[in-house]
Design a protein around this motif. Structure first.
Motif, PDB file in Angstrom:
ATOM      1  N   LYS A  14     -11.874   8.742   3.348  1.00  0.00           N
ATOM      2  CA  LYS A  14     -11.210   9.303   4.348  1.00  0.00           C
ATOM      3  C   LYS A  14     -11.204  10.044   5.161  1.00  0.00           C
ATOM      4  O   LYS A  14     -11.814  10.876   5.844  1.00  0.00           O
TER       5      LYS A  14
ATOM      6  N   CYS B 152       0.739  -1.089  -0.134  1.00  0.00           N
ATOM      7  CA  CYS B 152       0.020   0.125  -0.299  1.00  0.00           C
ATOM      8  C   CYS B 152       0.631   1.744   0.144  1.00  0.00           C
ATOM      9  O   CYS B 152       1.882   0.756   1.037  1.00  0.00           O
TER      10      CYS B 152
ATOM     11  N   ALA C  45      -8.981   2.592  -1.742  1.00  0.00           N
ATOM     12  CA  ALA C  45      -8.884   4.025  -1.225  1.00  0.00           C
ATOM     13  C   ALA C  45      -9.009   5.016  -2.007  1.00  0.00           C
ATOM     14  O   ALA C  45      -9.118   5.760  -2.491  1.00  0.00           O
TER      15      ALA C  45
ATOM     16  N   THR D 207       0.037  -5.344   5.783  1.00  0.00           N
ATOM     17  CA  THR D 207      -0.002  -5.349   4.593  1.00  0.00           C
ATOM     18  C   THR D 207       0.419  -4.263   3.914  1.00  0.00           C
ATOM     19  O   THR D 207       0.965  -4.412   2.378  1.00  0.00           O
ATOM     20  N   TRP D 208       1.640  -3.003   4.364  1.00  0.00           N
ATOM     21  CA  TRP D 208       2.216  -2.489   3.392  1.00  0.00           C
ATOM     22  C   TRP D 208       3.347  -2.499   2.820  1.00  0.00           C
ATOM     23  O   TRP D 208       3.367  -1.890   1.424  1.00  0.00           O
TER      24      TRP D 208
ATOM     25  N   LEU E 161      -0.340   4.270   0.819  1.00  0.00           N
ATOM     26  CA  LEU E 161      -0.976   4.877   1.569  1.00  0.00           C
ATOM     27  C   LEU E 161      -0.057   4.623   3.064  1.00  0.00           C
ATOM     28  O   LEU E 161       0.291   3.477   3.352  1.00  0.00           O
ATOM     29  N   ARG E 162      -0.460   6.040   4.030  1.00  0.00           N
ATOM     30  CA  ARG E 162       0.165   5.753   5.954  1.00  0.00           C
ATOM     31  C   ARG E 162      -1.046   6.040   6.607  1.00  0.00           C
ATOM     32  O   ARG E 162      -0.823   7.135   6.840  1.00  0.00           O
ATOM     33  N   CYS E 163      -2.057   6.040   6.393  1.00  0.00           N
ATOM     34  CA  CYS E 163      -3.372   5.807   7.752  1.00  0.00           C
ATOM     35  C   CYS E 163      -2.809   5.887   8.213  1.00  0.00           C
ATOM     36  O   CYS E 163      -2.815   4.268   8.894  1.00  0.00           O
TER      37      CYS E 163
ATOM     38  N   GLY F 103      -7.298  -4.796   0.516  1.00  0.00           N
ATOM     39  CA  GLY F 103      -5.569  -4.770   0.984  1.00  0.00           C
ATOM     40  C   GLY F 103      -5.083  -4.496   2.168  1.00  0.00           C
ATOM     41  O   GLY F 103      -5.657  -4.687   3.228  1.00  0.00           O
ATOM     42  N   GLY F 104      -4.139  -3.563   2.257  1.00  0.00           N
ATOM     43  CA  GLY F 104      -3.513  -2.979   1.393  1.00  0.00           C
ATOM     44  C   GLY F 104      -4.189  -2.338   0.246  1.00  0.00           C
ATOM     45  O   GLY F 104      -4.961  -1.598   0.458  1.00  0.00           O
TER      46      GLY F 104
ATOM     47  N   TYR G 197      -4.629   5.831  11.202  1.00  0.00           N
ATOM     48  CA  TYR G 197      -5.254   4.552  11.766  1.00  0.00           C
ATOM     49  C   TYR G 197      -5.347   3.558  11.529  1.00  0.00           C
ATOM     50  O   TYR G 197      -6.102   2.381  11.514  1.00  0.00           O
ATOM     51  N   CYS G 198      -4.623   3.418  10.179  1.00  0.00           N
ATOM     52  CA  CYS G 198      -4.701   1.812   9.391  1.00  0.00           C
ATOM     53  C   CYS G 198      -4.275   0.287  10.763  1.00  0.00           C
ATOM     54  O   CYS G 198      -3.652   0.318  11.703  1.00  0.00           O
TER      55      CYS G 198
HETATM   56  S1  SF4 Z   1      -3.720  -0.320   3.822  1.00  0.00           S
HETATM   57 FE1  SF4 Z   1      -6.027   1.151   3.875  1.00  0.00          FE
HETATM   58  S2  SF4 Z   1      -5.693   1.562   5.868  1.00  0.00           S
HETATM   59 FE2  SF4 Z   1      -3.753   0.592   5.730  1.00  0.00          FE
HETATM   60  S3  SF4 Z   1      -2.452   2.446   4.980  1.00  0.00           S
HETATM   61 FE3  SF4 Z   1      -3.139   1.653   2.941  1.00  0.00          FE
HETATM   62  S4  SF4 Z   1      -5.304   2.696   3.013  1.00  0.00           S
HETATM   63 FE4  SF4 Z   1      -4.719   3.440   4.847  1.00  0.00          FE
END
Ligand code: SF4
Length: 240
Positions: A130, A31, A107, A43-44, A33-35, A78-79, A37-38
């Motif tokens: 989000k 993934c 996302a 899975t990153w 992104l680095r939300c 995901g991810g 609240y992930c």
């Molecule tokens: S897996 Fe989903 S919640 Fe987690 S960082 Fe990626 S998009 Fe954001």
């Protein structure tokens, strides 16, 4: 690795919360992104997980066809599934050959051109919305909200039904005005069929500890059922 092969984090045979009916759920690895609240930091990393071909993935899924075919289907989540568009597109194409319903939980981040190949065989989009400004999206998710809007517009153009998911985080995006702004933003999309407000939880703390990263929202309180019930009342009942 073959271009169409994917790296998956895990596979769930009988999911009941990621789309309609009973579903097989494929969790993709990787993934961008680095939300803050992930719940799935494991899975990153694109290099993690296991490699599999779309054909082998479908073979695995077909064992459950009698259970998922009638009202359920397959959800890829995901991810970020759109970071592996060749795999996701081919998997969905093969599932359509088997007349199995496909849902994309995303996302909305990824190459828009390649995304079209995925959407060509997507029956339902579960879209995470989000935050609602470029500034907040960059700060709390590490990505571009403009890209998300482009994705949502593309889904709308294609007339694919969307379920919107919004994680409610007290103090960040959980005020009444935040939900009213969400309602206004989504109002322009005719394909939105449902809006799910998901309470912020901290069940992921152990995962963060295991990979040695500090959970950014460790001090933020969880969202209560009462808060969620109250916020739902601000949204049109047709989205429930
Ligand atoms: S897996 Fe989903 S919640 Fe987690 S960082 Fe990626 S998009 Fe954001």
């Amino acid at each position: 690795m073959c271009e169409k092969n994917g790296r998956i984090h895990s596979f769930q045979s009988m999911g009941a919360v990621d789309g309609p009916g009973l579903r097989c759920v494929v969790f993709m690895q990787g993934c961008p992104l680095r939300c803050v609240y992930c719940h799935n930091p494991d899975t990153w990393d694109y290099a993690g997980g296991t490699e599999i071909s779309p054909t082998d993935m479908v073979k695995k899924i077909l064992r459950y066809k009698p259970y998922i075919k009638k009202t359920g289907g397959v959800t890829v989540t995901g991810g970020e599934p759109l970071m592996q568009p060749a795999f996701t597109a081919e998997l969905f194409r093969l599932l359509h050959e088997q007349e199995i319903h496909t849902a994309l939980d995303t996302a909305g981040i990824g190459d828009l051109h390649q995304t079209q190949n995925v959407l060509a065989h997507t029956d339902l989009v579960l879209a995470d919305v989000k935050f609602l400004s470029e500034q907040e999206y960059r700060r709390y998710c590490g990505g571009s909200f403009t890209a998300v809007v482009r994705f949502l517009d593309s889904v709308e153009e294609k007339g694919i039904p969307m379920w919107i998911r919004h994680v409610v985080i007290p103090g960040l995006n959980g005020r009444e005005e935040d939900i009213l702004a969400l309602k206004e933003f989504l109002g322009k999309y005719k394909t939105v069929k449902k809006v799910e407000l998901l309470p912020f939880r901290k069940l992921c703390l152990e995962k963060y500890e295991a990979i040695g990263i500090k959970f950014p929202l460790a001090d933020v309180p969880e969202c209560t059922k009462e808060q969620i019930d109250h916020l739902y009342r601000l949204l049109p009942s047709i989205w429930r």
